[in-house]
Design an enzyme around this catalytic site. Structure first.
Site, PDB file in Angstrom:
ATOM      1  N   ASN A 268       0.846  -1.193   0.000  1.00 16.70           N
ATOM      2  CA  ASN A 268       0.000   0.000   0.000  1.00 16.70           C
ATOM      3  C   ASN A 268       0.890   1.254   0.000  1.00 16.70           C
ATOM      4  O   ASN A 268       1.908   1.293   0.681  1.00 16.70           O
ATOM      5  CB  ASN A 268      -0.882   0.026   1.244  1.00 16.70           C
ATOM      6  CG  ASN A 268      -1.601  -1.285   1.447  1.00 16.70           C
ATOM      7  OD1 ASN A 268      -2.287  -1.757   0.565  1.00 16.70           O
ATOM      8  ND2 ASN A 268      -1.408  -1.894   2.609  1.00 16.70           N
ATOM      9  N   GLU A 300       8.680  -4.796  -1.004  1.00 14.35           N
ATOM     10  CA  GLU A 300       7.570  -3.833  -0.897  1.00 14.35           C
ATOM     11  C   GLU A 300       8.051  -2.419  -1.213  1.00 14.35           C
ATOM     12  O   GLU A 300       7.342  -1.638  -1.856  1.00 14.35           O
ATOM     13  CB  GLU A 300       6.933  -3.884   0.494  1.00 14.35           C
ATOM     14  CG  GLU A 300       6.446  -5.266   0.935  1.00 14.35           C
ATOM     15  CD  GLU A 300       5.583  -5.993  -0.070  1.00 14.35           C
ATOM     16  OE1 GLU A 300       4.857  -5.328  -0.836  1.00 14.35           O
ATOM     17  OE2 GLU A 300       5.644  -7.244  -0.117  1.00 14.35           O
ATOM     18  N   HIS A 303       8.123  -1.735  -4.794  1.00 13.23           N
ATOM     19  CA  HIS A 303       6.796  -1.488  -5.358  1.00 13.23           C
ATOM     20  C   HIS A 303       6.411  -0.012  -5.338  1.00 13.23           C
ATOM     21  O   HIS A 303       5.499   0.391  -6.066  1.00 13.23           O
ATOM     22  CB  HIS A 303       5.740  -2.244  -4.552  1.00 13.23           C
ATOM     23  CG  HIS A 303       5.495  -3.645  -5.002  1.00 13.23           C
ATOM     24  ND1 HIS A 303       5.240  -3.970  -6.314  1.00 13.23           N
ATOM     25  CD2 HIS A 303       5.419  -4.803  -4.315  1.00 13.23           C
ATOM     26  CE1 HIS A 303       5.024  -5.288  -6.395  1.00 13.23           C
ATOM     27  NE2 HIS A 303       5.128  -5.805  -5.198  1.00 13.23           N
TER      28      HIS A 303
HETATM   29 ZN   LIG Z   1       4.758  -7.714  -4.446  1.00 14.97          ZN
END
Ligand SMILES: [Zn+2]
Length: 855
Positions: A268, A300, A303
């Protein structure tokens, strides 16, 4: 419900109609019931006169207002609200009561069994943002999200935007008003709320300091390991800002350990959720677990650029997110963290799983067709992650790292805050590399299947190589050759130890590639045609190498070579070309000397599969008992306090099968025996109790006793798993009843996973035979009540494939299930199709095992 499943076509039509979405979302988590209030106003642009729809699911909608006009709330059906006669600029308000979830999706509500406190977190990917507020829930309609959240005053709230000061309200409540985000995909929005504690931190980015906290539940605060998490994050941040030539694109970066999480973590925007169950360590973690957390942190973080800043247009380019994050996260771990062997771990663990998945009849290309959101559940697999990462590793090698990262940087700059496709990504790498990549992309990204590399060797009388060639065997279903950049190495046995004596680099291309550079070298004791594991292909070992390896495997003393040869033996076992007992023996021989923790963890676990599935059933009891004895000896001989000592003990708990072997576990749990260097902490206690249960050494009453000593969420979850592992038909039936016939709605996701794994666990797989009718007969009923990620994972765990060779006609029964359920959800059918393939493979492997035992 067709409306719940968004198709690619519908998404494309809506993308053509709707743009520039700005959401003001008001969430009220102050109540104690099973729902929360969600009131959203979204402004968006549209094609004047056009019609479309917006999603809102798991919701009882009572307000719909479009451009000042109240619409009938009954328009909300099957998770959608039709929107007609749109204007150029529109304002839509949708309000209602939305349901909390306990399956790890939407807004998951966790109640701490120790003190009754409530912790909430969102998990919106792939398409459950709609389960928290009305939205256009698809990745290419990026939106600006402004959250206002009302909660009890002792809670904190974390979201994508910087955390504001709360405003006190009456009646012990507080309101947290966040600023708007930049354009982000709906699945990357997030809200986390509850009495979480945090470790304060700050990252130093190219554009200045970035607030960065590590949150989790206060009872676990001493285990956050916040400094180490932030150290990994800082190292990754510096590396990424440099190679991507793009500063960190958001204002802050929080990482939150959340309970009962389905995944390892979720990226997120600025609000990464991390699995408390898997990555927050109450006890002593193995090195493999610590490394996994570092790789997850780096994955993460990657990302934030790949997936968040530039987002795939639709789920069929999920690889643009996941293959990248997997590749970059592993690469970064090897570059900047303490885990220099990250590629060894990758080879031993996730890449090996990709080979398995890539040989199933359900395999797919890295770039796969995802016709609708229901199918996205299946796209999150190791083909998308690990095969995709391997392909990118080959691409970086193929075009050179400078050109590769140059292309990556211009891709990120060109599609900043936007969306992109495979073609757009490749175009950037092509122009940086000044070469065409369409041929490369076709064979690597757009074609499924794993090929096998097989050496062809000729020698002269003196034993020197007169020819070395590498054949690439292609699977009949996917007869495609791929270019492989590899290193080929010859190892000599020197005083019993394998030492690399020569290496040649080669590009393999086509059915047969000659390697003239190797000619003249002495024929090696061990030849590896994918030394250092540079490419993605299964390995076939020549007979001499195999014989030397089996005789001396304990003396392979390079971490990557250990992982490579064990993986080759494992896949030969699965292919029926090596008897399972030989693979088991190899694992047991080398296990005490394994240099990489994940290699130990993986192969000790794969050995359990070999024992229960690939060994001829009539030899299982004897070989299992002997395997446990060897592991127990190895535990005793391991260096006290070493990581391998811990791994070996966990391995022992997995295979202990006799009363006497169970009693050793009991003695450790009860403290009447000790192993120097091993502290039997609470998590390890549960590991040992699981082994004791499977060995028939504990009853329900005693498990309840241990559960009463560990009232944490982890304790309750683990206890459910141990109860299901008890080696009686009654315990197995009770576990399945709890899954498929729960008294009070489906059990919590994390508890279901433990129950399913415990149910499937049996040192003698025949224990599950009495359950097979009920399992197959009610599998569909189970899935219908637990659709999605949880349902797929549990179905995969409980499908009784290890009964192969123990009940008559298992393959036929699975075939019959498929014939009877041709209208079942595609993802559930996929589980059974794959189970059938596992059964057929096991039939062949058991025959190989039986013949080897007889000879
Ligand atoms: Zn991932």
């Amino acid at each position: 419900m067709p409306g719940m499943n968004l198709t690619k076509q519908e998404a494309a039509e809506r993308f053509a109609t709707v743009s520039h979405a700005r959401y003001a979302i008001d969430l009220d988590f102050s109540g104690s019931g099973r729902t929360f209030r969600s009131d959203t106003t979204v402004e968006f642009d549209a094609t004047p006169g056009a019609s479309t729809f917006i999603e809102a699911a798991w919701a009882d909608i009572d307000v719909i207002e479009l451009n000042g006009e109240a619409l009938d709330p009954a328009l909300h059906t099957d998770g959608r609200i039709p929107l007609e006669d749109l204007q150029e600029h529109n304002t839509l308000r949708v309000a209602g009561d939305f349901g909390y979830r306990n399956d790890g999706q939407g807004i998951h509500r966790f109640v701490d069994p120790a003190d009754g406190e409530v912790y909430l977190y969102s998990q919106f990917a792939a398409n459950d943002t709609r389960a928290a507020f009305a939205c256009f829930d698809q990745p290419d309609i990026k939106g600006e999200f402004t959250f206002t959240v009302t909660v009890p005053e002792h809670w904190v709230v974390v979201s994508n935007s910087p955390t504001p000061e709360p405003e006190a309200l009456e009646e012990g409540l507080a309101r947290w008003a966040f600023g708007p985000t930049v354009p982000i995909p709906s699945y990357g929005a997030a809200v986390v709320a509850g009495p979480y504690a945090y470790h304060e931190g700050l990252l130093h980015g190219a554009d200045g300091d970035i607030p960065a906290r590590v949150y989790g539940r206060p009872s676990l605060e001493q285990h956050f390991d916040g400094d180490r998490v932030l150290e990994d994050t800082q190292a990754g941040l510096e590396l990424y800002e440099s190679v991507f030539q793009t500063p960190y694109p958001y204002e802050k970066y929080d990482q939150i350990y959340v309970p009962q999480y389905n995944l390892g973590a979720m990226e997120n925007i600025g609000c990464v959720t991390i699995s408390e169950d898997r990555l927050l360590f109450r006890g002593r973690p193995t090195a493999a677990e610590l490394e996994f957390r570092t790789v997850v942190v780096l994955h993460e973080l990657a990302h934030m650029w790949f997936g968040n800043l530039v987002t795939m247009k639709w789920w069929d380019d999920l690889w643009l997110n996941e293959s990248f994050a997997e590749f970059i996260g592993t690469w970064a771990a090897a570059e900047v963290s303490e885990w220099k062997d990250a590629w060894v771990t990758f080879a031993a663990d996730r890449k090996s799983v990709a080979y398995v998945q890539d040989q199933l009849p359900t395999t797919h290309a890295i770039v796969t067709e995802v016709p609708d959101t229901e199918a996205t559940v299946s796209a999150f697999d190791m083909i998308t992650y690990a095969k995709g990462a391997s392909a990118l590793k080959q691409l970086a090698q193929f075009v050179g790292e400078d050109a590769f990262f140059g292309g990556v940087a211009s891709y990120l700059q060109r599609y900043h805050h936007g969306n992109a496709t495979l073609a757009e990504f490749l175009a950037e790498v092509e122009s940086a590399a000044e070469r065409r990549l369409d041929g490369w992309a076709e064979v690597w990204l757009e074609t499924p299947g794993v090929t096998t590399l097989r050496p062809i060797i000729a020698t002269d009388d003196a034993g020197a190589l007169t020819r070395l060639a590498v054949a690439e065997d292609v699977p009949v279903e996917h007869p495609v050759h791929r270019p492989h950049g590899v290193e080929i190495a010859g190892y000599e046995l020197s005083e019993g130890t394998f030492e690399r004596s020569w290496t040649v680099s080669a590009t393999l291309d086509g059915p047969l590639t000659e390697v003239p550079e190797a000619v003249g070298h002495a024929r090696p004791a061990l030849l590896l045609v994918n030394d250092r594991d540079l490419t993605y292909a299964k390995l076939h070992l020549d007979e001499l190498s195999l014989a030397n390896l089996e005789a001396h495997i304990a003396h392979v003393d390079d971490a990557m070579a250990q992982a490579t040869v064990l993986d080759a033996l494992w896949h030969m076992t699965r292919d029926g070309s090596l008897a399972a007992q030989r693979y088991i023996d190899a694992v047991l021989s080398v296990a005490p000397r394994l240099l990489n923790s994940a290699t130990a963890e993986s192969h000790l676990a794969l050995m359990v599969i070999a024992l229960r599935r690939y060994l001829a059933p009539e030899h299982v009891a004897e070989i299992t008992e002997a395997a446990a004895e060897r592991l127990w000896l190895a535990v005793g001989e391991a260096e006290p306090g070493s990581d391998i000592q811990l791994q070996l003990l966990k391995g022992y708990a997995q295979v202990a099968s006799t009363t006497e072997q169970g009693l050793r576990l009991r003695a450790l749990v009860e403290g009447t025996a000790e192993i120097a260097g091993l502290d039997i902490d609470s998590d390890l206690t549960w590991d040992l109790l699981g082994g004791l249960a499977a060995a028939g050494g504990i009853d329900l009453e005693e498990v309840d006793h241990y559960a009463s000593l560990d009232v944490s969420a982890a304790g309750q979850r683990r206890a459910a798993g141990v109860r299901a592992a008890i080696a009686t038909p009654e315990a197995k039936q009770a576990a399945w009843d709890a899954l498929v016939r729960p008294a009070d709605g489906p059990a919590i996701n994390a508890v279901q996973f433990q129950m399913a794994a415990g149910l499937a666990r049996a040192v003698d797989p025949a224990l599950l035979a009495p359950l097979v009718d009920d399992l197959l007969g009610s599998l569909r009923e189970y899935y219908d009540a637990n659709a999605g990620f949880v349902g797929v994972r549990v179905a995969r765990l409980v499908l009784p494939v290890n009964l192969v060779g123990r009940v008559d006609g298992l393959a036929g029964r699975l075939e019959q299930w498929l014939a009877d359920n041709d209208d079942a959800p595609s993802v559930l059918r996929k589980v059974v199709v794959e189970g059938l393939d596992h059964v057929r493979r096991a039939q062949i492997a058991q025959t190989t095992s039986r013949m080897a035992a007889a000879s």
